[in-house]
Design an enzyme around this catalytic site. Structure first.
Site, PDB file in Angstrom:
ATOM      1  CG  ASP A  60      -2.267   0.839   0.989  1.00  0.00           C
ATOM      2  OD1 ASP A  60      -3.150   0.556   1.022  1.00  0.00           O
ATOM      3  OD2 ASP A  60      -1.923   2.322   1.137  1.00  0.00           O
ATOM      4  CB  ILE A  61       0.855   4.280  -2.244  1.00  0.00           C
ATOM      5  CG1 ILE A  61       2.075   5.290  -2.668  1.00  0.00           C
ATOM      6  CG2 ILE A  61      -0.405   5.115  -1.929  1.00  0.00           C
ATOM      7  CD1 ILE A  61       1.686   5.803  -4.204  1.00  0.00           C
ATOM      8  CG  ASN A  92     -12.128  -0.272   4.177  1.00  0.00           C
ATOM      9  OD1 ASN A  92     -12.501  -0.906   5.232  1.00  0.00           O
ATOM     10  ND2 ASN A  92     -10.864   0.261   3.868  1.00  0.00           N
ATOM     11  N   GLY A  95     -15.721   3.089   4.072  1.00  0.00           N
ATOM     12  CA  GLY A  95     -14.452   3.661   3.992  1.00  0.00           C
ATOM     13  C   GLY A  95     -13.704   3.260   2.847  1.00  0.00           C
ATOM     14  CD  GLN A  96     -14.753  -0.550  -2.359  1.00  0.00           C
ATOM     15  OE1 GLN A  96     -15.867  -0.871  -1.950  1.00  0.00           O
ATOM     16  NE2 GLN A  96     -14.281  -1.131  -3.412  1.00  0.00           N
ATOM     17  CG  HIS A 133      -8.910  -2.938  -2.043  1.00  0.00           C
ATOM     18  ND1 HIS A 133      -9.701  -2.313  -2.821  1.00  0.00           N
ATOM     19  CD2 HIS A 133      -8.505  -2.365  -1.036  1.00  0.00           C
ATOM     20  CE1 HIS A 133      -9.979  -1.343  -2.165  1.00  0.00           C
ATOM     21  NE2 HIS A 133      -9.434  -1.179  -1.216  1.00  0.00           N
ATOM     22  CG  LEU A 134      -8.044  -9.860   1.415  1.00  0.00           C
ATOM     23  CD1 LEU A 134      -9.693  -9.713   1.476  1.00  0.00           C
ATOM     24  CD2 LEU A 134      -7.602 -11.200   1.202  1.00  0.00           C
ATOM     25  CG  HIS A 135      -6.976  -2.774   3.268  1.00  0.00           C
ATOM     26  ND1 HIS A 135      -6.083  -1.597   2.885  1.00  0.00           N
ATOM     27  CD2 HIS A 135      -8.231  -2.809   2.780  1.00  0.00           C
ATOM     28  CE1 HIS A 135      -6.778  -0.848   2.239  1.00  0.00           C
ATOM     29  NE2 HIS A 135      -8.189  -1.420   2.064  1.00  0.00           N
TER      30      HIS A 135
HETATM   31  P1  AMP Z   1      -9.734   1.420   0.485  1.00  0.00           P
HETATM   32  O1  AMP Z   1      -9.793   2.863   1.151  1.00  0.00           O
HETATM   33  O2  AMP Z   1     -10.195   0.254   1.259  1.00  0.00           O
HETATM   34  O3  AMP Z   1     -10.322   1.621  -0.911  1.00  0.00           O
HETATM   35  O4  AMP Z   1      -8.122   1.239  -0.117  1.00  0.00           O
HETATM   36  C1  AMP Z   1      -7.696   1.960  -0.842  1.00  0.00           C
HETATM   37  C2  AMP Z   1      -6.222   1.774  -0.574  1.00  0.00           C
HETATM   38  O5  AMP Z   1      -5.390   1.727  -1.867  1.00  0.00           O
HETATM   39  C3  AMP Z   1      -5.700   2.640   0.264  1.00  0.00           C
HETATM   40  O6  AMP Z   1      -5.074   2.201   1.498  1.00  0.00           O
HETATM   41  C4  AMP Z   1      -4.497   3.550  -0.547  1.00  0.00           C
HETATM   42  O7  AMP Z   1      -3.358   3.981   0.318  1.00  0.00           O
HETATM   43  C5  AMP Z   1      -4.294   2.403  -1.540  1.00  0.00           C
HETATM   44  N1  AMP Z   1      -3.508   2.910  -2.586  1.00  0.00           N
HETATM   45  C6  AMP Z   1      -4.213   3.871  -3.508  1.00  0.00           C
HETATM   46  N2  AMP Z   1      -3.395   4.175  -4.629  1.00  0.00           N
HETATM   47  C7  AMP Z   1      -2.388   3.563  -4.598  1.00  0.00           C
HETATM   48  C8  AMP Z   1      -1.168   3.240  -5.244  1.00  0.00           C
HETATM   49  N3  AMP Z   1      -0.990   3.802  -6.280  1.00  0.00           N
HETATM   50  N4  AMP Z   1      -0.335   2.132  -4.985  1.00  0.00           N
HETATM   51  C9  AMP Z   1      -0.353   1.480  -3.922  1.00  0.00           C
HETATM   52  N5  AMP Z   1      -1.590   1.653  -2.978  1.00  0.00           N
HETATM   53  C10 AMP Z   1      -2.568   2.491  -3.344  1.00  0.00           C
END
Ligand code: AMP
Length: 116
Positions: free
Chosen positions: A33-34, A89, A95-96, A102-104
């Site tokens: 995750d970024i 999420n 909070g998505q 995606h799975l965190h």
């Molecule tokens: P969500 O809020 O559950 O939709 O999670 C989206 C996640 O994607 C967040 O934790 C962001 O930090 C992550 N994210 C967004 N853009 C990128 C990217 N370019 N590379 C890696 N992670 C990202």
């Protein structure tokens, strides 16, 4: 929510934008995750678009199961033997922010319950 064509994760899958990839196979991709919320924070995504967890249908069952298998493998590879948190999420109130399932996978610290 944005249309799938605007989905940033599709650009990561197509390698149009870079990511620190930790796993790739024909069905899914996993990358750091970024904006990590834990010392280890990896996202596991299917290569086909399922916008939210609410869109998961019976035909996705094997693919979604595969995401969890991959998550367990990555957790092991990254040394998260004392536990970790898996989060999905779903939708605005969940909070998505990216409309691509995606799975965190988060680890390396303690997590409280309930989450915020
Ligand atoms: P969500 O809020 O559950 O939709 O999670 C989206 C996640 O994607 C967040 O934790 C962001 O930090 C992550 N994210 C967004 N853009 C990128 C990217 N370019 N590379 C890696 N992670 C990202």
């Amino acid at each position: 929510m944005a249309m799938p064509a605007d989905n940033i994760f599709l650009k990561i899958i197509s390698k149009d934008i870079p990511a620190k990839i930790v796993h790739e196979d024909d069905r899914c991709l996993a990358f750091h995750d970024i904006g990590p919320k834990a010392p280890v924070h990896v996202l596991i995504i299917p290569k086909t678009v399922i916008r939210t967890a609410a869109d998961i249908a019976p035909e996705h069952a094997e693919l979604v199961g595969h995401l969890f298998v991959v998550a367990a493998r990555i957790a092991q590879q990254l040394g998260l033997s004392d536990g970790y948190r898996l989060v999905v999420n779903c939708g605005d109130r969940g909070g998505q922010t990216v409309p691509h399932l995606h799975l965190h996978l988060m680890g390396g610290r303690d997590f409280s319950w309930p989450p915020g």
